[in-house]
Motif scaffolding. Structure first.
Motif, short mmCIF file in Angstrom:
data_model
loop_
_atom_site.label_atom_id
_atom_site.label_comp_id
_atom_site.label_asym_id
_atom_site.label_seq_id
_atom_site.Cartn_x
_atom_site.Cartn_y
_atom_site.Cartn_z
N MET B 118 -4.64 -5.66 -0.84
CA MET B 118 -5.34 -4.46 -1.28
C MET B 118 -4.51 -3.19 -1.12
O MET B 118 -4.75 -2.20 -1.79
N TYR B 119 -3.57 -3.19 -0.17
CA TYR B 119 -2.76 -1.98 0.05
C TYR B 119 -1.26 -2.25 -0.10
O TYR B 119 -0.48 -1.31 -0.09
N PRO B 142 -5.00 -2.62 -5.51
CA PRO B 142 -6.13 -1.85 -6.02
C PRO B 142 -6.84 -0.92 -5.04
O PRO B 142 -7.53 -0.01 -5.48
N MET B 143 -6.69 -1.13 -3.73
CA MET B 143 -7.40 -0.21 -2.83
C MET B 143 -6.61 1.07 -2.57
O MET B 143 -7.08 1.96 -1.90
N ARG B 144 -5.40 1.16 -3.10
CA ARG B 144 -4.65 2.41 -2.95
C ARG B 144 -5.34 3.52 -3.74
O ARG B 144 -5.94 3.27 -4.78
N ARG B 145 -5.21 4.73 -3.22
CA ARG B 145 -5.92 5.84 -3.84
C ARG B 145 -5.40 6.16 -5.24
O ARG B 145 -6.12 6.73 -6.05
N PHE B 147 -4.63 4.11 -7.52
CA PHE B 147 -5.03 3.10 -8.51
C PHE B 147 -6.14 3.69 -9.38
O PHE B 147 -7.18 4.12 -8.87
N THR B 149 -9.07 3.44 -11.51
CA THR B 149 -10.07 2.43 -11.85
C THR B 149 -10.57 2.58 -13.28
O THR B 149 -10.84 1.58 -13.95
#
Lengths: 367, 193
Positions: B118-119, B142-145, B147, B149
């Motif tokens: 995720m990071y 995908p959990m990086r800021r 990314f 959406t």
């Protein structure tokens, strides 16, 4: 002679699996040699979604993290916001929250009873327990408007007060539940087949349980007394009288008996809550939910859910939206590292009862 | 403040052992320790073996995009006095790497697997940094800021033919019913939040 090893894919669509999740088993004959948990069938990126919504818009998201028992999620997020903000909650709201939490614990245990005994071939039990669970869902529907997802507990209190005559209806349901418990004993807990299939199966090593991160009924089933409600009392649990049952053994039966005894405690707690509940408002004045800036800070709060310690680590950067909400579900540890460990050496037919007894709930693993 | 006695004792012991650690007693049963990244492993080892913090509750990661840092949070619980320590550290966001703690706790493996996915943090020493939740993921974690959406969903999914984008519910509903958005509501459409 060494038996040939084969790979068996259990799930994601399998009646014994507690949700959409797959366990890849290496088996020699009937015995599991190696187990690997595969998740990813239910990933809906709740934590990412919350980073893009306001704090209040996150409440309808968090309850979906656990279907059988959504209330600990709501309560945790609410309490995390309250801790960061230093917001006070009216006394009556705390009592109502505990009532909702205990009702949802009972509902979750009812569902677990169905899954646990249904997986062992006692097909009457799921019919009974899921039917009885519906009486609690009826109460929730009346209280919150939702049967499964309630979105009832929010930062600052609860959404609305109890309806007229609700207290009597809860007490009546509790009386009914209490009268049903001996019947469940006869059907499940004293049943010879149930005992034969559960005693000595799926044993967790007591010495290692704490280090492995076991929580909740599986930990108390090892004879270790640990419960968030006593260790770090939240809401009004310090004002209630209850016991934390522990059973020695560490096997499926011990875990089942812990849950069975906790049901009695929950019923007693709900009665105490209704008896002691003070009057007054059920929520304090809160800002406009769409314009609710939470100050910079972080908080780790935890609840004792039906499956164990449920924690929320919430970080705010002072804006409208959460910077990060990390959901720590008990199944995250139980369903991956612990399950993979204790499945080794188990019989294939015991895999799903072991999963059920640990309370593995895939949405919690992948959030 | 007699009730915070245990917490203060724990804080004192930590600051005596780790001089550079910034220790605060946050509230009852919560002690926050901020450490240099190279001190996390000695600290976790000391807390587990000498102070009896044997339960690893979770490992979290927070992306501080503005500071170009990842914050790692290790939560430990002591079952005797029920105090919880949150040990925090910052690591570099470019080519993030950290030490694995799988030899201390089994469950650290799962948390590290997820954080790698995720990071994009590489935990050196974790032998099982395999696919966990995502499948065949090629893009940035995908959990990086950073990314995006919206862009991801526009590239991956498409509106059904004959339908327009109706993500902004307030605008869509008012347009369909032929009404104006009231003045107060304009600030709160999804796009403005």
């Amino acid at each position: 002679m060494r038996e040939k090893e084969t790979t068996l894919y259990l799930g994601p669509q399998h009646p014994g699996i507690t949700g959409n999740m797959m366990v890849k088993l290496k088996v020699a004959g009937d015995t599991v040699v190696k187990a690997e948990t595969h998740v990813g069938y239910l990933h809906r990126a709740f934590e990412k979604l919350m980073e893009q919504r306001t704090w209040m818009q996150s409440f309808p998201i968090v309850c979906r993290i656990c279907v059988p028992e959504p209330d600990p999620n709501e309560e945790n997020l609410a309490r995390a916001v309250e801790e960061i903000e230093g917001r006070e909650v009216p006394e009556r709201a705390k009592y109502i929250r505990v009532m909702a939490l205990e009702l949802s614990r009972l509902a979750a245990y009812m569902l677990w009873m169905g899954g646990q005994s249904g997986g062992l071939g006692l097909y009457t039990a799921p019919q009974w327990s899921v039917g009885d669970r519906d009486y609690i869902l009826d109460l929730f529907e009346e209280l919150t408007g939702g049967r499964i997802y309630h979105m009832y507990i929010w930062a600052g209190g609860v959404r609305r007060d109890l309806p007229d005559g609700f207290k009597e209806r809860v007490l009546k349901t509790m009386d009914y539940f209490e009268s049903r418990l001996p019947e469940y004993d006869k059907l499940i807990f004293d049943n010879a087949i149930f005992k034969k299939r559960t005693i000595g199966i799926g044993v967790i090593d007591k010495e290692k349980a704490l280090e492995w991160g076991v929580v909740g009924p599986p930990l108390r089933g090892c004879g270790i007394k640990h419960d968030v409600r006593i260790d770090e009392p939240y809401e009004i649990y310090d004002k209630l009288e209850f016991e934390v049952p522990t059973v020695e053994g560490g096997d499926i039966y011990a875990r089942a008996m812990v849950r069975r005894r906790e049901m009695e405690q929950s019923i007693s707690m709900i009665r105490q809550v209704l008896d002691k509940m003070p009057g007054g408002p059920v929520y304090n004045k809160v800002p406009n939910p769409l314009n609710w800036y939470v100050p910079k800070g972080d908080a780790y709060v935890k609840t004792e859910s039906a499956r164990g310690e449920f924690g929320y680590y919430a970080v705010s950067d002072g804006s409208l939206k959460p910077r990060r909400v990390h959901v720590r579900g008990p199944a995250y540890v139980h369903g991956v590292s612990l399950l993979e460990r204790i499945l080794v050496g188990a019989n294939i037919s015991d895999v799903s009862p072991i999963m059920n007894s640990l309370g593995v709930c895939p949405p919690e693993i992948e959030r | 403040m007699e009730e915070l006695k245990i917490e203060k004792e724990i804080a004192e012991e930590i600051s005596k052992t780790f001089h550079s650690a910034e220790v605060t007693v946050k509230r009852e049963k919560r002690v926050v320790v901020k450490l240099r990244d190279d001190l996390i492993t000695p600290f976790l080892s000391y807390a587990k073996n000498n102070m009896n913090f044997i339960h690893l509750a979770h490992i979290s990661c927070v992306d501080w995009l503005e500071d170009n840092k990842f914050e790692l949070i290790y939560s430990l619980l002591n079952y005797d006095n029920k105090v919880m320590i949150l040990a925090k550290t910052y690591i570099d966001r470019e080519n993030p790497e950290f030490v694995s703690h799988t030899n201390y706790w089994d469950q650290a493996e799962t948390y590290e697997r997820e954080m790698r996915e995720m990071y994009g943090i590489n935990f050196k020493g974790n032998k099982r940094l395999t696919e966990f939740i995502l499948e065949d993921w090629q893009g940035i974690p995908p959990m990086r800021r950073d990314f995006d959406t919206v862009k991801f969903s526009q590239d991956t999914f498409y509106n059904r033919p004959g339908r327009e984008n109706a993500q902004d519910v307030r605008t869509t509903v008012t347009k369909k019913s032929g009404e104006e958005i009231p003045e107060i509501g304009k600030d709160y459409t999804v796009r403005n939040l």
